[in-house]
Structure formats: C-alpha cells, structure tokens
Design a protein around this motif. Structure first.
Motif, PDB file in Angstrom:
ATOM      1  N   LYS A  24       0.838  -1.206   0.000  1.00 53.55           N
ATOM      2  CA  LYS A  24       0.000   0.000   0.000  1.00 53.55           C
ATOM      3  C   LYS A  24       0.870   1.251   0.000  1.00 53.55           C
ATOM      4  O   LYS A  24       1.563   1.531   0.968  1.00 53.55           O
ATOM      5  CB  LYS A  24      -0.905  -0.008   1.246  1.00 53.55           C
ATOM      6  N   SER A  60      -8.291  17.656   3.177  1.00 54.77           N
ATOM      7  CA  SER A  60      -7.717  16.639   4.059  1.00 54.77           C
ATOM      8  C   SER A  60      -6.186  16.640   3.950  1.00 54.77           C
ATOM      9  O   SER A  60      -5.475  16.580   4.961  1.00 54.77           O
ATOM     10  CB  SER A  60      -8.274  15.265   3.656  1.00 54.77           C
ATOM     11  N   GLY A 178      -9.158  10.953  10.187  1.00 61.17           N
ATOM     12  CA  GLY A 178     -10.447  11.463  10.654  1.00 61.17           C
ATOM     13  C   GLY A 178     -10.302  12.692  11.535  1.00 61.17           C
ATOM     14  O   GLY A 178     -11.051  12.876  12.478  1.00 61.17           O
ATOM     15  N   HIS A 181     -11.352  19.168   9.891  1.00 57.31           N
ATOM     16  CA  HIS A 181     -10.747  20.018   8.856  1.00 57.31           C
ATOM     17  C   HIS A 181     -10.941  21.486   9.220  1.00 57.31           C
ATOM     18  O   HIS A 181     -11.951  21.839   9.823  1.00 57.31           O
ATOM     19  CB  HIS A 181     -11.414  19.753   7.503  1.00 57.31           C
TER      20      HIS A 181
HETATM   21  N1  LIG Z   1     -12.878   4.205   9.659  1.00 56.32           N
HETATM   22  C1  LIG Z   1     -12.211   5.335   9.476  1.00 56.32           C
HETATM   23  N2  LIG Z   1     -11.617   5.954  10.514  1.00 56.32           N
HETATM   24  C2  LIG Z   1     -10.929   7.115  10.296  1.00 56.32           C
HETATM   25  N3  LIG Z   1     -10.786   7.706   9.095  1.00 56.32           N
HETATM   26  C3  LIG Z   1     -11.369   7.106   8.047  1.00 56.32           C
HETATM   27  C4  LIG Z   1     -12.102   5.909   8.190  1.00 56.32           C
HETATM   28  N4  LIG Z   1     -12.555   5.541   6.976  1.00 56.32           N
HETATM   29  C5  LIG Z   1     -12.133   6.468   6.128  1.00 56.32           C
HETATM   30  N5  LIG Z   1     -11.432   7.419   6.770  1.00 56.32           N
HETATM   31  C6  LIG Z   1     -10.847   8.558   6.110  1.00 56.32           C
HETATM   32  O1  LIG Z   1      -9.481   8.242   5.818  1.00 56.32           O
HETATM   33  C7  LIG Z   1      -8.795   9.483   5.671  1.00 56.32           C
HETATM   34  C8  LIG Z   1      -7.316   9.287   5.901  1.00 56.32           C
HETATM   35  O2  LIG Z   1      -6.828   8.424   4.954  1.00 56.32           O
HETATM   36  P1  LIG Z   1      -5.637   8.797   4.019  1.00 56.32           P
HETATM   37  O3  LIG Z   1      -5.965   8.345   2.655  1.00 56.32           O
HETATM   38  O4  LIG Z   1      -5.228  10.229   4.202  1.00 56.32           O
HETATM   39  O5  LIG Z   1      -4.553   7.853   4.566  1.00 56.32           O
HETATM   40  S1  LIG Z   1      -3.110   7.673   4.026  1.00 56.32           S
HETATM   41  O6  LIG Z   1      -2.298   8.556   4.849  1.00 56.32           O
HETATM   42  O7  LIG Z   1      -3.063   8.036   2.645  1.00 56.32           O
HETATM   43  O8  LIG Z   1      -2.834   6.285   4.263  1.00 56.32           O
HETATM   44  C9  LIG Z   1      -9.402  10.394   6.713  1.00 56.32           C
HETATM   45  O9  LIG Z   1      -9.377  11.693   6.199  1.00 56.32           O
HETATM   46  P2  LIG Z   1      -9.541  12.958   7.156  1.00 56.32           P
HETATM   47  O10 LIG Z   1     -10.969  12.925   7.620  1.00 56.32           O
HETATM   48  O11 LIG Z   1      -9.243  14.119   6.302  1.00 56.32           O
HETATM   49  O12 LIG Z   1      -8.557  12.791   8.270  1.00 56.32           O
HETATM   50  C10 LIG Z   1     -10.807   9.836   6.932  1.00 56.32           C
HETATM   51  O13 LIG Z   1     -11.837  10.696   6.502  1.00 56.32           O
END
Ligand SMILES: Nc1ncnc2c1ncn2[C@@H]1O[C@H](COP(=O)(O)OS(=O)(=O)O)[C@@H](OP(=O)(O)O)[C@H]1O
Length: 214
Positions: A24, A60, A178, A181
């Motif tokens: 990944k 994000s 999560g 923002h």
């Molecule tokens: N179950 C669960 N718990 C927490 N967060 C969740 C989940 N499913 C999806 N998301 C969303 O995943 C976003 C972060 O993933 P990323 O793609 O930025 O991750 S990575 O760093 O590229 O691996 C993160 O984005 P942000 O909300 O902006 O922090 C989340 O919205």
C-alpha cells in the motif's frame, strides 16, 4: 525508497500459492513512472485505488500538512495561482492528486481497467462492510470481513473494528485519520468544485462508476 520497492521485486516478501502479497503506497497512483515499473515487475498485479471527493481530499491533504507545518500559508492562498482570476494552482500537490482522470490515463497505458478496483472513500465510511465485500470479491477471496466486524464509534465519528486480528479489544484508526478540517470559505470550495467537475466526469466515464461528487 518507494520507487526502489517497486523496481526491486526481490524486496517483496515471498508468497506461497495460497497467499496474496499486498503493498500500500498511496503515491504510486500519482507517480508518473509507477505504472511502467509495476508492469515490468508484475503485469498480473491487481490494483485497488481508494478515491474520495477531490475537494474534500485537497482539504484533508492540507490538514495533514498543516499538522506538520503549523506556519503553512492558508488553503486559499495555496489553491489559487492568481486569486483575482481564480486560476487554480495545479502544481500544488493537494490539488494535482485529485485530478484522478489524468493519473488513471497514465495507468491505462499499461494495465487494463479490469485490473482495477475503485473503492469509494465516502462509502468506506458509510458502509465499510459493503466496500470491503467488493474488495474481497475483486481479490477472489471468501467474504470473511462482514458487517459483524464493524461498529460505529460515536467519539471517533467513524467506523472502527470490533475485534482486530490478534486482539480482543476494538480498534479505531489512529489520530491522524479522521481529523477535523479547518473551515474553508464556501467560494473557494465552489471554485475548486467547478475546477474538478470535468475531470470527475471523465473519471466516471473511464471507470464506468459515478462516485456522486457533484
Ligand atoms: N474508519 C475510518 N476511521 C478514520 N478515518 C477514516 C475511516 N474511513 C475512512 N477514513 C478517512 O481516511 C482518511 C485518511 O486516509 P488517508 O488516505 O489520508 O490515509 S493515508 O495517509 O493516505 O494512508 C481520513 O481523512 P480525514 O478525515 O481528512 O482525516 C478519513 O476521513
């Protein structure tokens, strides 16, 4: 480093007949040389891409950078190349990464669409078991992960795992997933939404799937 990993196939763990090796790295999708290198390494690889509304994705992405660089200029100033004309700065990675159609075009020069599964980032939150069902089907696996494995954690505001492998306790994703923002002006978001619309339409057309971002 990431490119080394993809180029040097022998760095991947050895896999038995009954096993699947997974890797990944989000940046592969947007890395120009990645499709060619992966094709040279293993043309039969299945590719899973998680995509979310590119506007929310940009915010994000900005939130993540801001957490590491508190002195970062505002989202608005980074978004526009010229704030008077409203010209979007496509060289800013938070904007560029969300132009999914462009990145996919690059991958389709090497891999057919049948090798891809596009997972909706939005549905991953509202229906994690449903999206995981699609992932397992795509990989030819039995549907082992089901809705029994998830619960909605009110404090986190996201689905979490009831009982992860090797643990007896529930587990949510870490603090960096999560995060709240920052508030962005509606005009800026609207302008970005307009900017992405044609690329989103193209992406829906290419994948045969309407992600409902408009
Ligand atoms: N179950 C669960 N718990 C927490 N967060 C969740 C989940 N499913 C999806 N998301 C969303 O995943 C976003 C972060 O993933 P990323 O793609 O930025 O991750 S990575 O760093 O590229 O691996 C993160 O984005 P942000 O909300 O902006 O922090 C989340 O919205």
């Amino acid at each position: 480093m990431q490119e080394d990993r993809i180029e040097a196939g022998n760095l991947m763990p050895r896999t038995l007949e009954s096993q699947i090796t997974m890797e990944k790295t989000p940046s592969y999708f947007v890395t120009k040389e990645a499709p060619r290198r992966l094709f040279a390494l293993s043309r039969h690889t299945k590719l899973i891409v998680v995509v979310r509304d590119p506007v929310t994705r940009a915010v994000s992405d900005y939130t993540q950078t801001l957490s590491k660089q508190p002195g970062l200029p505002s989202f608005q100033s980074l978004t526009f190349r010229n704030s008077t004309t409203g010209l979007i700065d496509t060289s800013w990675s938070a904007v560029r990464i969300g132009i999914y159609a462009k990145h996919l075009e690059n991958w389709l020069r090497y891999f057919p669409l049948s090798k891809f599964l596009f997972v909706s980032g939005e549905r991953l939150v509202t229906d994690p078991a449903g999206e995981m069902g699609r992932v397992q089907d795509f990989l030819g696996l039995k549907r082992v992960v089901t809705d029994k494995h998830f619960y909605f954690n009110q404090t986190k505001g996201f689905p979490c795992l009831k009982k992860p492998e090797g643990s007896t306790r529930p587990r949510c994703l870490g603090k960096s997933k999560g995060r709240p923002h920052p508030q962005i002006s509606p005009e800026v978001l609207l302008r970005l939404r307009e900017f992405y619309r044609p690329f989103n339409m193209k992406f829906y057309q290419m994948t045969g799937h309407d992600f409902g971002w408009d």
